[in-house]
Design a protein around this motif. Structure first.
Motif, PDB file in Angstrom:
ATOM      1  N   THR A 117       2.068   6.897   1.720  1.00  0.00           N
ATOM      2  CA  THR A 117       2.957   7.853   2.396  1.00  0.00           C
ATOM      3  C   THR A 117       4.152   8.241   1.525  1.00  0.00           C
ATOM      4  OG1 THR A 117       2.346   6.770   4.459  1.00  0.00           O
ATOM      5  CG2 THR A 117       4.260   8.224   4.537  1.00  0.00           C
TER       6      THR A 117
ATOM      7  N   CYS B 145       7.359   6.033   0.553  1.00  0.00           N
ATOM      8  CA  CYS B 145       8.231   5.514   1.606  1.00  0.00           C
ATOM      9  C   CYS B 145       7.413   4.718   2.621  1.00  0.00           C
ATOM     10  CB  CYS B 145       8.992   6.642   2.295  1.00  0.00           C
ATOM     11  SG  CYS B 145       7.949   7.845   3.101  1.00  0.00           S
TER      12      CYS B 145
ATOM     13  N   LEU C 207      -8.261  13.212  15.948  1.00  0.00           N
ATOM     14  CA  LEU C 207      -8.803  14.247  15.072  1.00  0.00           C
ATOM     15  C   LEU C 207     -10.077  13.736  14.380  1.00  0.00           C
ATOM     16  CD1 LEU C 207      -6.506  16.595  13.477  1.00  0.00           C
ATOM     17  CD2 LEU C 207      -7.913  15.524  11.771  1.00  0.00           C
TER      18      LEU C 207
ATOM     19  N   GLN D  24      -2.827  10.785  17.102  1.00  0.00           N
ATOM     20  CA  GLN D  24      -3.355  12.166  17.036  1.00  0.00           C
ATOM     21  C   GLN D  24      -4.379  12.254  15.903  1.00  0.00           C
ATOM     22  OE1 GLN D  24      -0.112  11.492  17.515  1.00  0.00           O
ATOM     23  NE2 GLN D  24       0.839  12.995  18.848  1.00  0.00           N
TER      24      GLN D  24
ATOM     25  N   PHE E 143       0.878  -1.175   0.000  1.00  0.00           N
ATOM     26  CA  PHE E 143       0.000   0.000   0.000  1.00  0.00           C
ATOM     27  C   PHE E 143       0.914   1.223   0.000  1.00  0.00           C
ATOM     28  CE2 PHE E 143      -2.313   3.167   2.622  1.00  0.00           C
ATOM     29  CZ  PHE E 143      -3.574   3.153   2.057  1.00  0.00           C
TER      30      PHE E 143
ATOM     31  N   TYR F 245       1.472   3.762  12.857  1.00  0.00           N
ATOM     32  CA  TYR F 245       1.136   3.499  11.451  1.00  0.00           C
ATOM     33  C   TYR F 245      -0.388   3.425  11.222  1.00  0.00           C
ATOM     34  CZ  TYR F 245       1.285  -1.690  12.377  1.00  0.00           C
ATOM     35  OH  TYR F 245       1.098  -2.957  12.843  1.00  0.00           O
ATOM     36  N   GLU F 246      -0.750   3.516   9.952  1.00  0.00           N
ATOM     37  CA  GLU F 246      -2.160   3.639   9.502  1.00  0.00           C
ATOM     38  C   GLU F 246      -2.874   4.803  10.188  1.00  0.00           C
ATOM     39  OE1 GLU F 246      -4.536   0.291   8.451  1.00  0.00           O
ATOM     40  OE2 GLU F 246      -2.741  -0.928   8.159  1.00  0.00           O
TER      41      GLU F 246
HETATM   42  C1  FAD Z   1       6.837   0.598  10.265  1.00  0.00           C
HETATM   43  C2  FAD Z   1       5.909   1.472   9.457  1.00  0.00           C
HETATM   44  C3  FAD Z   1       5.074   0.893   8.506  1.00  0.00           C
HETATM   45  C4  FAD Z   1       4.294   1.706   7.679  1.00  0.00           C
HETATM   46  N1  FAD Z   1       3.574   1.122   6.655  1.00  0.00           N
HETATM   47  C5  FAD Z   1       3.007   1.937   5.716  1.00  0.00           C
HETATM   48  C6  FAD Z   1       2.463   1.390   4.515  1.00  0.00           C
HETATM   49  O1  FAD Z   1       2.411   0.170   4.311  1.00  0.00           O
HETATM   50  N2  FAD Z   1       1.984   2.249   3.584  1.00  0.00           N
HETATM   51  C7  FAD Z   1       2.003   3.591   3.759  1.00  0.00           C
HETATM   52  O2  FAD Z   1       1.550   4.316   2.870  1.00  0.00           O
HETATM   53  N3  FAD Z   1       2.497   4.148   4.900  1.00  0.00           N
HETATM   54  C8  FAD Z   1       3.016   3.348   5.863  1.00  0.00           C
HETATM   55  N4  FAD Z   1       3.563   3.897   7.002  1.00  0.00           N
HETATM   56  C9  FAD Z   1       3.540   5.339   7.179  1.00  0.00           C
HETATM   57  C10 FAD Z   1       2.680   5.781   8.352  1.00  0.00           C
HETATM   58  O3  FAD Z   1       1.333   5.557   8.094  1.00  0.00           O
HETATM   59  C11 FAD Z   1       3.041   7.240   8.658  1.00  0.00           C
HETATM   60  O4  FAD Z   1       4.340   7.230   9.249  1.00  0.00           O
HETATM   61  C12 FAD Z   1       2.044   7.923   9.554  1.00  0.00           C
HETATM   62  O5  FAD Z   1       0.814   8.061   8.914  1.00  0.00           O
HETATM   63  C13 FAD Z   1       2.520   9.307  10.022  1.00  0.00           C
HETATM   64  O6  FAD Z   1       3.075  10.048   8.993  1.00  0.00           O
HETATM   65  P1  FAD Z   1       4.507  10.730   9.194  1.00  0.00           P
HETATM   66  O7  FAD Z   1       5.415   9.684   9.698  1.00  0.00           O
HETATM   67  O8  FAD Z   1       4.885  11.420   7.942  1.00  0.00           O
HETATM   68  O9  FAD Z   1       4.308  11.772  10.369  1.00  0.00           O
HETATM   69  P2  FAD Z   1       3.724  13.267  10.255  1.00  0.00           P
HETATM   70  O10 FAD Z   1       2.448  13.286   9.500  1.00  0.00           O
HETATM   71  O11 FAD Z   1       4.811  14.164   9.776  1.00  0.00           O
HETATM   72  O12 FAD Z   1       3.416  13.569  11.780  1.00  0.00           O
HETATM   73  C14 FAD Z   1       4.445  13.919  12.718  1.00  0.00           C
HETATM   74  C15 FAD Z   1       3.742  14.154  14.065  1.00  0.00           C
HETATM   75  O13 FAD Z   1       2.800  15.238  13.943  1.00  0.00           O
HETATM   76  C16 FAD Z   1       1.516  14.810  14.358  1.00  0.00           C
HETATM   77  N5  FAD Z   1       0.481  15.464  13.559  1.00  0.00           N
HETATM   78  C17 FAD Z   1       0.420  15.581  12.203  1.00  0.00           C
HETATM   79  N6  FAD Z   1      -0.692  16.234  11.846  1.00  0.00           N
HETATM   80  C18 FAD Z   1      -1.365  16.540  13.001  1.00  0.00           C
HETATM   81  C19 FAD Z   1      -2.599  17.197  13.302  1.00  0.00           C
HETATM   82  N7  FAD Z   1      -3.394  17.680  12.339  1.00  0.00           N
HETATM   83  N8  FAD Z   1      -2.959  17.331  14.602  1.00  0.00           N
HETATM   84  C20 FAD Z   1      -2.158  16.833  15.607  1.00  0.00           C
HETATM   85  N9  FAD Z   1      -0.984  16.205  15.368  1.00  0.00           N
HETATM   86  C21 FAD Z   1      -0.600  16.042  14.078  1.00  0.00           C
HETATM   87  C22 FAD Z   1       1.533  13.303  14.127  1.00  0.00           C
HETATM   88  O14 FAD Z   1       0.553  12.654  14.936  1.00  0.00           O
HETATM   89  C23 FAD Z   1       2.943  12.948  14.546  1.00  0.00           C
HETATM   90  O15 FAD Z   1       3.015  12.849  15.943  1.00  0.00           O
HETATM   91  C24 FAD Z   1       4.297   3.104   7.876  1.00  0.00           C
HETATM   92  C25 FAD Z   1       5.093   3.669   8.874  1.00  0.00           C
HETATM   93  C26 FAD Z   1       5.905   2.886   9.648  1.00  0.00           C
HETATM   94  C27 FAD Z   1       6.800   3.541  10.688  1.00  0.00           C
END
Ligand code: FAD
Length: 400
Positions: A127, A156, A371, A367, A124, A362-363
Motif C-alpha cells: 500500500t 504506508c 468485487l 467492498q 509486506f 485491511y488485506e
Molecule cells: C491497521 C492497518 C494495517 C495494514 N497493514 C498493511 C500491510 O501490512 N501492508 C500493506 O501493504 N497494507 C496494509 N494496510 C493497508 C490496507 O490494506 C488498505 O488500507 C486497504 O487495502 C484499503 O486501501 P485504502 O486505505 O487506500 O482505501 P481506498 O482504496 O482509498 O478505498 C477507500 C474506500 O473506497 C472503497 N473502494 C475502493 N475501490 C472500490 C471499488 N472498485 N468498488 C467499491 N468500493 C471501492 C474502499 O472499499 C473503501 O471503502 C493496512 C491498513 C491498516 C488500516
C-alpha cells in the motif's frame, strides 16, 4: 465429509488456545494501553512454535498448511486481534516469497530470520498513500543498474515495519504497463530504508504500522522474486491465501463476542431473572453463534481449497467478507447485550468492537472482497446451465 482436524492440527489448535489463555487474553487490555508492539508476548509465541508456519521445511520452517495457520489465527484472535496480527504478520510478509522465490532465495533471506533464538519480522509493503485498493497506481520504482536494483518510493500502513528485518516490497519496473509492470523484491533493512510515522489507530493497538521510505536502496539482483512483471500476480496469489488468515482472526473475535455476551447474560439479573432468559437476548445470542460458526466453516473451507491446490479466490473473498462482517456485528451485539458495562473500557467487548472494524478493511476492504467474489460468480455463470432454458438474447428478460 470429515470435519475432524488431523492429530497434528488438533495438537496445534489446542496449543494455540492454551497459549492465548495464558499469555494473550489476560494481558490484552493492559498492553493495548501502551499502544506499541507487544514484543514479549510475540517472542513467547515464536518460542511456542506459533509463527512462520508456512515456510517450507527446506528453508527451515515447519512447512504446515494454510488450515494450520487459520487455527492459530483464530485461537490468538480470540484473545486479542491486535496481537494475532502481530504474531501472524510474517505469514503475509513471507507469503509472496514462498509463492515466487526459489528455495535458495528463501534459504538466504528468510531462513536466518526464522531459525534464531529471537523472533524476527518481515513487513509486506504494497500500500501507498495514493495506491490502496488499486495497486496499479503505485509510484515506487525499481530500476536495474548492473547487478543491482535501485528502489525508490514510499509505502504506508506496513504492519510490523518498525520491527522488521526484511521488507517484501512491490515496485514498478515498467510503469507504463501499470499492474503488469509491477515486480516484487526482498529488501533487507539496509542503507536507505527508513521508518516513518507510526500510525495511531482506533483498535488493534497491540500491532504497529508505519510508513517506510526507500531512498535509492540498492539490493542485489537476486532480491527480485520471480521475474520482472510477476508482482501483481504474486500479490493476488498471496492475498487469495492470506485473506483466510484475516477471516480466521475475525472468527476468533466473533466467537469471543458470543462467549463474553453469553457469560454476562447468565449472571446479569434484571426483572428478577438472568437477562439470558429473555427471548430478545437469547435470539441475539443464537444469531451471533450462527455467524461465528458459519465464519469458521467458510474460513476453514477456503484454507482447505488452497491446501488442495484448488482455486480459492472466490471462497477466500467469501470467508474474509463474511467473517469480518460477523465479527463487527457480533461485537456490536455483545456491547448491546452487556448494556452500559459493554461500553466500558474495563470489560473486553468495547475493544472487540474497535478491533473487529479493521478486519473489514485491511488485506482488501470488504467492498474489494465483494468485487472479487462478484466477478468470479459472473464468470462462472457464463457457461452455467441451470436447466431452465430461456433465450435472453435480443429482448428483455421475461418475468420468471
Ligand atoms: C491497521 C492497518 C494495517 C495494514 N497493514 C498493511 C500491510 O501490512 N501492508 C500493506 O501493504 N497494507 C496494509 N494496510 C493497508 C490496507 O490494506 C488498505 O488500507 C486497504 O487495502 C484499503 O486501501 P485504502 O486505505 O487506500 O482505501 P481506498 O482504496 O482509498 O478505498 C477507500 C474506500 O473506497 C472503497 N473502494 C475502493 N475501490 C472500490 C471499488 N472498485 N468498488 C467499491 N468500493 C471501492 C474502499 O472499499 C473503501 O471503502 C493496512 C491498513 C491498516 C488500516
Amino acid at each position: 465429509m470429515d470435519f475432524k482436524l488431523s492429530k497434528e492440527e488438533q495438537e496445534l489448535w489446542e496449543r494455540a488456545k492454551q497459549f492465548t489463555y495464558e499469555h494473550i487474553t489476560p494481558r490484552a487490555l493492559e498492553l493495548e494501553k501502551r499502544d506499541e508492539f507487544p514484543k514479549e508476548v510475540v517472542q513467547k509465541a515464536y518460542e511456542a512454535g506459533l509463527m512462520n508456519l508456512h515456510i517450507p521445511k527446506e528453508a527451515g520452517g515447519p512447512g504446515l498448511s494454510l488450515l494450520a495457520e487459520t487455527l492459530v489465527s483464530e485461537a490468538t484472535g480470540y484473545g486479542c486481534a491486535g496481537m494475532a496480527t502481530s504474531i501472524m504478520c510474517n505469514n503475509l510478509a513471507f507469503a509472496p516469497l514462498v509463492i515466487g522465490a526459489t528455495i535458495e532465495q528463501l534459504q538466504t533471506y528468510v531462513q536466518p530470520l526464522i531459525t534464531g533464538k529471537e523472533a524476527k519480522f518481515g513487513a509486506f509493503c504494497l500500500t501507498e498513500r495514493g495506491a490502496g485498493s488499486d495497486p496499479a497506481d503505485m509510484t515506487t520504482r525499481a530500476v536495474r543498474d548492473g547487478d543491482e536494483y535501485v528502489i525508490t518510493g514510499a509505502k504506508c500502513f506496513a504492519t510490523n515495519a518498525p520491527v522488521a528485518s526484511l521488507f517484501t516490497v512491490f515496485a514498478s519496473t515498467q510503469p507504463e504497463l501499470r499492474h503488469k509492470g509491477l515486480s516484487v523484491f526482498m529488501v533487507p533493512k539496509t542503507k536507505g530504508v527508513k521508518i516513518g510515522h507510526i500510525e495511531r489507530k482506533m483498535g488493534q493497538k497491540n500491532s504497529v504500522q508505519s510508513e517506510v521510505f526507500f531512498e535509492d536502496v540498492r539490493v542485489p539482483k537476486d532480491c527480485l522474486v520471480g521475474k520482472e512483471g510477476d508482482g501483481f500476480k504474486i500479490a493476488m496469489m498471496t492475498l487469495d491465501k492470506t485473506r483466510a488468515g484475516i477471516a480466521a482472526i475475525a472468527t476468533g473475535v466473533a466467537q469471543r463476542a458470543v462467549d463474553e455476551a453469553a457469560r454476562f447474560a447468565n449472571i446479569r439479573h434484571q426483572f428478577g431473572k438472568p437477562i439470558g432468559k429473555f427471548q430478545g437476548i437469547s435470539f441475539m445470542l443464537a444469531d451471533m453463534g450462527t455467524r461465528a460458526s458459519a465464519a469458521r466453516l467458510l474460513t476453514r473451507y477456503a484454507a482447505w481449497l488452497a491446501d488442495h491446490g484448488m482455486p480459492v479466490s472466490k471462497d477466500s473473498a467469501f470467508a474474509k467478507a463474511f467473517a469480518s462482517d460477523a465479527a463487527m456485528q457480533n461485537a456490536t451485539d455483545a456491547v448491546q447485550i452487556m448494556g452500559g458495562y459493554g461500553y466500558l473500557e474495563e470489560y473486553p467487548v468495547e475493544k472487540l468492537m474497535r478491533d473487529a472494524k479493521l478486519t473489514q478493511i485491511y488485506e482488501g476492504t470488504n467492498q474489494i472482497q465483494r468485487l472479487v467474489a462478484g466477478r468470479a460468480i459472473l464468470k462462472e455463470s457464463v457457461n452455467l446451465d441451470t436447466g431452465f432454458h430461456v433465450k435472453y438474447e435480443g429482448r428483455d428478460p421475461p418475468l420468471i
